[in-house]
Design a protein around this motif. Structure first.
Motif, PDB file in Angstrom:
ATOM      1  N   PRO A   1      56.385  91.226  -6.836  1.00 21.28           N
ATOM      2  CA  PRO A   1      55.543  90.472  -7.772  1.00 21.28           C
ATOM      3  C   PRO A   1      54.125  91.032  -7.801  1.00 21.28           C
ATOM      4  CG  PRO A   1      56.727  89.017  -6.267  1.00 21.28           C
ATOM      5  CD  PRO A   1      56.853  90.399  -5.718  1.00 21.28           C
ATOM      6  N   PRO A   2      53.411  90.839  -8.894  1.00 20.20           N
ATOM      7  CA  PRO A   2      52.049  91.387  -9.005  1.00 20.20           C
ATOM      8  C   PRO A   2      51.087  90.842  -7.956  1.00 20.20           C
ATOM      9  CG  PRO A   2      52.892  90.704 -11.149  1.00 20.20           C
ATOM     10  CD  PRO A   2      53.867  90.214 -10.135  1.00 20.20           C
ATOM     11  N   ARG A   3      51.258  89.587  -7.550  1.00 24.13           N
ATOM     12  CA  ARG A   3      50.315  88.958  -6.634  1.00 24.13           C
ATOM     13  C   ARG A   3      50.658  89.212  -5.172  1.00 24.13           C
ATOM     14  NH1 ARG A   3      50.209  82.829  -7.874  1.00 24.13           N
ATOM     15  NH2 ARG A   3      48.750  82.927  -6.112  1.00 24.13           N
ATOM     16  N   SER A   4      51.803  89.779  -4.898  1.00 27.06           N
ATOM     17  CA  SER A   4      52.226  89.957  -3.511  1.00 27.06           C
ATOM     18  C   SER A   4      51.551  91.181  -2.896  1.00 27.06           C
ATOM     19  CB  SER A   4      53.742  90.108  -3.437  1.00 27.06           C
ATOM     20  OG  SER A   4      54.147  90.425  -2.116  1.00 27.06           O
ATOM     21  N   LYS A   5      51.174  91.055  -1.620  1.00 26.93           N
ATOM     22  CA  LYS A   5      50.592  92.175  -0.874  1.00 26.93           C
ATOM     23  C   LYS A   5      51.665  92.981  -0.144  1.00 26.93           C
ATOM     24  CE  LYS A   5      46.235  89.728  -0.049  1.00 26.93           C
ATOM     25  NZ  LYS A   5      45.300  89.209   0.989  1.00 26.93           N
ATOM     26  N   GLY A   6      52.901  92.504  -0.172  1.00 23.96           N
ATOM     27  CA  GLY A   6      53.986  93.219   0.477  1.00 23.96           C
ATOM     28  C   GLY A   6      54.087  92.994   1.968  1.00 23.96           C
ATOM     29  N   THR A   7      53.324  92.044   2.508  1.00 25.48           N
ATOM     30  CA  THR A   7      53.352  91.797   3.952  1.00 25.48           C
ATOM     31  C   THR A   7      54.302  90.673   4.339  1.00 25.48           C
ATOM     32  OG1 THR A   7      51.429  90.350   3.726  1.00 25.48           O
ATOM     33  CG2 THR A   7      51.018  92.657   4.293  1.00 25.48           C
ATOM     34  N   GLU A   8      54.624  89.774   3.398  1.00 24.98           N
ATOM     35  CA  GLU A   8      55.562  88.689   3.666  1.00 24.98           C
ATOM     36  C   GLU A   8      56.709  88.756   2.666  1.00 24.98           C
ATOM     37  OE1 GLU A   8      52.201  87.561   2.964  1.00 24.98           O
ATOM     38  OE2 GLU A   8      51.655  87.879   5.064  1.00 24.98           O
ATOM     39  N   THR A   9      57.888  88.392   3.128  1.00 25.42           N
ATOM     40  CA  THR A   9      59.089  88.537   2.304  1.00 25.42           C
ATOM     41  C   THR A   9      59.961  87.298   2.439  1.00 25.42           C
ATOM     42  OG1 THR A   9      59.058  90.934   2.640  1.00 25.42           O
ATOM     43  CG2 THR A   9      61.119  89.965   1.868  1.00 25.42           C
ATOM     44  N   ILE A  10      60.604  86.934   1.345  1.00 20.72           N
ATOM     45  CA  ILE A  10      61.643  85.896   1.333  1.00 20.72           C
ATOM     46  C   ILE A  10      62.973  86.586   1.052  1.00 20.72           C
ATOM     47  CG2 ILE A  10      62.472  83.785   0.227  1.00 20.72           C
ATOM     48  CD1 ILE A  10      59.596  83.198  -0.607  1.00 20.72           C
ATOM     49  N   LEU A  11      63.978  86.302   1.853  1.00 18.77           N
ATOM     50  CA  LEU A  11      65.289  86.929   1.689  1.00 18.77           C
ATOM     51  C   LEU A  11      66.260  85.941   1.058  1.00 18.77           C
ATOM     52  CD1 LEU A  11      67.105  89.283   4.096  1.00 18.77           C
ATOM     53  CD2 LEU A  11      68.344  87.301   3.248  1.00 18.77           C
ATOM     54  N   VAL A  12      66.964  86.389   0.018  1.00 17.06           N
ATOM     55  CA  VAL A  12      68.014  85.595  -0.628  1.00 17.06           C
ATOM     56  C   VAL A  12      69.300  86.418  -0.581  1.00 17.06           C
ATOM     57  CG1 VAL A  12      68.647  84.236  -2.638  1.00 17.06           C
ATOM     58  CG2 VAL A  12      66.230  84.712  -2.182  1.00 17.06           C
ATOM     59  N   SER A  13      70.360  85.826  -0.071  1.00 19.63           N
ATOM     60  CA  SER A  13      71.601  86.588   0.130  1.00 19.63           C
ATOM     61  C   SER A  13      72.797  85.831  -0.418  1.00 19.63           C
ATOM     62  CB  SER A  13      71.818  86.876   1.623  1.00 19.63           C
ATOM     63  OG  SER A  13      71.977  85.674   2.346  1.00 19.63           O
ATOM     64  N   ALA A  14      73.851  86.591  -0.692  1.00 20.40           N
ATOM     65  CA  ALA A  14      75.163  86.047  -1.059  1.00 20.40           C
ATOM     66  C   ALA A  14      76.191  87.084  -0.632  1.00 20.40           C
ATOM     67  CB  ALA A  14      75.253  85.777  -2.560  1.00 20.40           C
ATOM     68  N   ASN A  15      77.143  86.708   0.189  1.00 22.73           N
ATOM     69  CA  ASN A  15      78.141  87.640   0.711  1.00 22.73           C
ATOM     70  C   ASN A  15      79.432  87.583  -0.103  1.00 22.73           C
ATOM     71  OD1 ASN A  15      76.467  88.478   2.899  1.00 22.73           O
ATOM     72  ND2 ASN A  15      76.957  86.567   3.925  1.00 22.73           N
TER      73      ASN A  15
ATOM     74  N   THR B   1      61.276  83.456   5.820  1.00 24.38           N
ATOM     75  CA  THR B   1      62.302  82.462   5.482  1.00 24.38           C
ATOM     76  C   THR B   1      63.433  83.124   4.716  1.00 24.38           C
ATOM     77  OG1 THR B   1      61.054  81.901   3.479  1.00 24.38           O
ATOM     78  CG2 THR B   1      60.705  80.505   5.422  1.00 24.38           C
ATOM     79  N   GLY B   2      64.592  82.494   4.717  1.00 18.93           N
ATOM     80  CA  GLY B   2      65.753  83.034   4.025  1.00 18.93           C
ATOM     81  C   GLY B   2      66.638  81.934   3.481  1.00 18.93           C
ATOM     82  N   LEU B   3      67.421  82.298   2.476  1.00 21.33           N
ATOM     83  CA  LEU B   3      68.338  81.355   1.836  1.00 21.33           C
ATOM     84  C   LEU B   3      69.627  82.098   1.511  1.00 21.33           C
ATOM     85  CD1 LEU B   3      68.180  78.359   0.892  1.00 21.33           C
ATOM     86  CD2 LEU B   3      67.640  79.220  -1.385  1.00 21.33           C
ATOM     87  N   ASN B   4      70.751  81.533   1.953  1.00 25.51           N
ATOM     88  CA  ASN B   4      72.057  82.129   1.670  1.00 25.51           C
ATOM     89  C   ASN B   4      72.809  81.255   0.679  1.00 25.51           C
ATOM     90  OD1 ASN B   4      74.243  84.127   2.354  1.00 25.51           O
ATOM     91  ND2 ASN B   4      75.279  82.232   2.932  1.00 25.51           N
ATOM     92  N   ILE B   5      73.426  81.879  -0.333  1.00 21.98           N
ATOM     93  CA  ILE B   5      74.130  81.149  -1.394  1.00 21.98           C
ATOM     94  C   ILE B   5      75.628  81.294  -1.176  1.00 21.98           C
ATOM     95  CG2 ILE B   5      74.389  80.870  -3.883  1.00 21.98           C
ATOM     96  CD1 ILE B   5      71.770  82.491  -4.183  1.00 21.98           C
ATOM     97  N   ASP B   6      76.324  80.180  -1.080  1.00 24.45           N
ATOM     98  CA  ASP B   6      77.771  80.168  -0.875  1.00 24.45           C
ATOM     99  C   ASP B   6      78.382  79.232  -1.918  1.00 24.45           C
ATOM    100  OD1 ASP B   6      80.360  80.221   0.066  1.00 24.45           O
ATOM    101  OD2 ASP B   6      79.774  80.132   2.173  1.00 24.45           O
ATOM    102  N   TYR B   7      79.006  79.825  -2.953  1.00 22.97           N
ATOM    103  CA  TYR B   7      79.521  79.046  -4.087  1.00 22.97           C
ATOM    104  C   TYR B   7      80.909  79.586  -4.419  1.00 22.97           C
ATOM    105  CZ  TYR B   7      79.434  76.941  -8.813  1.00 22.97           C
ATOM    106  OH  TYR B   7      79.706  76.226  -9.957  1.00 22.97           O
ATOM    107  N   PRO B   8      81.950  79.133  -3.694  1.00 19.04           N
ATOM    108  CA  PRO B   8      83.280  79.719  -3.867  1.00 19.04           C
ATOM    109  C   PRO B   8      84.112  79.097  -4.981  1.00 19.04           C
ATOM    110  CG  PRO B   8      83.310  78.194  -2.037  1.00 19.04           C
ATOM    111  CD  PRO B   8      81.905  78.203  -2.561  1.00 19.04           C
ATOM    112  N   GLY B   9      83.820  77.868  -5.387  1.00 20.36           N
ATOM    113  CA  GLY B   9      84.676  77.164  -6.341  1.00 20.36           C
ATOM    114  C   GLY B   9      84.238  77.342  -7.782  1.00 20.36           C
TER     115      GLY B   9
END
Length: 554
Positions: A161-175, A237-245
């Motif tokens: 993002p334009p405002r981010s300094k690149g020092t902090e990150t949020i992780l979003v995952s889906a396996n 912080t992180g968030l994992n998405i699990d939506y099988p149905g």
């Protein structure tokens, strides 16, 4: 010194017949007398203190046994009382910067349409090779304008993002594989739609990394091992998405990490509030139906059984050291994360609800100026909107540990006893080094280990009680359910009458693990190799020596 000065200037004791004598004097005198009686009763029942007082050895042993029994009984009663709602508190978000459900959400039906289009392609390549799936994912991320690449076990994209300094990150995952073993296609489709959606927004203050991992947890764990070679920012912080149905009725909150590590409770509370008030979907803990059981009229009993049901699921994950969902591997890397599990059902929710819930949750995480440090890192959740602080449940493990520790104070020859318990730890260590399964150690206690007699027997048992009695409260601060299981095993092995203990010791730990793997798929060795679950080496370091020593002592 001050107390002595007070006593000197206090004057004579109050005369019960005098005019200045009040009922407060009598109450204080009775309180002091009761306190003295309680202290004296405890004093004469602790072996080492009784020896200093000149007590007889036979009386000391009897009194110690009664006192240990009382401590263990109170600890078990306390443990059973934990689901009682009188020990609960209402959840709250302690970190004010999170501000859950306080933003305008922009995820709308255009993004739902994109997710449906991604889903159509994912259904065609779900059984394809890793290269085929990776090519599609990278093409989709690239079309969205994201920098993308892959590791040997995952595909990822980076949003700057334009405002981010690149020092902090949020992780979003889906396996690719859901926690229930089915393909997590809608979870991945949601993640791809988020890539399109998040790229064009300028209110993000942190980088976002989107990860699609192979398998259930292997891909995400492999990505985390290589993360610092790929990105400079630190993931908070992180968030994992699990939506099988096809659709879902509730959002399950899975929060337990590997090795019993829990995320800061603010993360769970914020996601729960967002789901309820912004997404319009009811949250659940572990996908457990949050409704009282039928047939129990009393609300008190209903709430107790409902809280116990939630806590038993929590204990099952924590006692084995396994993460409750794919996010669990992030706990090993000091990331506060949880999994949003879309409970399969015939409606009423779908991509729209899930997307808006994820957006609002990520916006809450985006508000953080530092790592989460307030709120609780040690807690139990009996209901989605209730929690039990550490001070309300920890005494149960402390009492159980104390009941063992006190039994070990009577140790006439520590060095001699040590010579009989160290071989058990040595055998377990050798078995661990050579990779021998615990089930093959069944004949070791009777064939190899020396059998103590007389004073050596008493000393060996006392040292065992001291070691495990000290280990249980220490472990309870890190993993309370695992400490409780160890305490119950220790009590069964070391304190039951001989014939009952022999019947229990006949069930060897290796046999229990083999049965658990066969019936419930609990493969602790695989978890250790894949995600570093310390329960497997803990079996060799703690449980196997305890079993071997107990067999020899009996």
């Amino acid at each position: 010194m001050l107390s002595r000065l007070r006593r000197r200037t206090a004057g004579p004791r109050p005369d019960p017949q005098g005019v200045n004598f009040t009922s407060e004097h009598l109450t204080a005198a009775k309180t002091l007398a009761r306190r003295k009686q309680v202290i004296n009763a405890i004093w004469v029942r602790i072996p080492i203190l009784s020896l200093w007082s000149g007590g007889a050895l036979e009386d000391i042993a009897d009194n110690s046994l009664y006192f240990r029994f009382v401590l263990a009984l109170v600890g078990i009663i306390w443990l059973l009382a934990i689901p009682y709602e009188g020990l609960w508190k209402r959840t709250y978000v302690d970190e004010h910067a999170l501000q859950p459900s306080q933003v305008t959400m922009y995820f709308d039906w255009a993004e739902v349409h994109k997710a449906d289009r991604y889903l159509d392609t994912l259904e065609k390549i779900v059984n394809g090779t890793f290269d085929e799936r990776t090519a599609f994912l990278q093409e989709s991320f690239s079309i969205s304008g994201l920098a993308t690449s892959n590791t040997s076990t995952s595909t990822y994209a980076h949003i700057r993002p334009p405002r981010s300094k690149g020092t902090e990150t949020i992780l979003v995952s889906a396996n690719w594989v859901s926690r229930d073993g089915t393909p997590n296609l809608r979870g991945i489709a949601t993640l791809l739609a988020l890539g399109d959606f998040l790229q064009g927004q300028n209110h993000w203050a942190s980088d976002l990394v989107l990860v699609v991992g192979e398998g259930y947890v292997e891909g995400l764990e492999g990505f985390m091992r290589e993360y610092h070679n790929l990105f400079p920012g630190v993931i908070w912080t992180g968030l994992n998405i699990d939506y099988p149905g096809h659709s879902f009725s509730h959002l399950g909150m899975f929060y337990e990490g590997v090795n019993g590590r829990l995320p800061n409770q603010d993360i769970v509370n914020a996601a729960s509030n967002v789901a309820r008030y912004a997404g319009g979907v009811l949250p659940r803990l572990h996908d457990v139906v949050d409704e009282p059981p039928a047939g129990f009229g009393s609300p008190l009993v209903q709430n107790y059984l409902l809280g116990a049901k939630h806590l038993l699921h929590h204990f099952a994950f924590m006692a084995t050291g396994r993460g409750s969902a794919a996010h669990g591997v992030l706990a090993r890397h000091r990331i506060d994360a949880l999994t949003l599990y879309a409970s399969p059902a015939e409606g009423p929710h779908g991509f729209h609800t899930l997307g808006r819930t994820i957006e609002s949750t990520l916006r809450s995480m985006n508000n953080l100026l530092e790592r989460l440090h307030a709120s609780y890192f040690f807690y139990l959740l009996p209901r989605p909107d209730q929690f039990i602080p550490v001070g309300h449940y920890l005494p149960a493990a402390v009492l159980l540990g104390a009941s063992l520790t006190i039994g070990g104070f009577d140790c006439p020859s520590p060095l001699e006893g040590l010579g009989y318990i160290l071989p058990a730890f040595a055998v377990a260590a050798v078995a661990w080094i050579v990779g021998l399964h615990p089930i093959f150690l069944a004949p070791v206690p009777l064939a190899i280990l020396p059998r103590p007699q007389g004073q050596a027997h008493t000393s060996a048992k006392s040292l065992t009680l001291l070691f495990y009695g000290a280990l249980i409260p220490t472990l309870a601060m890190v993993n309370f359910p695992q400490a409780v299981v160890l305490a119950l095993i220790s009590l069964l092995y070391l304190t039951l009458p001989k014939y009952l203990a022999l019947a229990i010791l006949a069930i060897q730990p290796g046999l229990i693990l083999a049965l658990a793997q066969g019936y419930w798929g609990l493969d602790l060795q695989k978890d250790w190799l894949a995600v570093g679950n310390l329960t497997w080496p803990g079996v060799y370091a703690v449980w196997l020596p305890l079993w071997m020593i107990s067999v020899v002592l009996l």
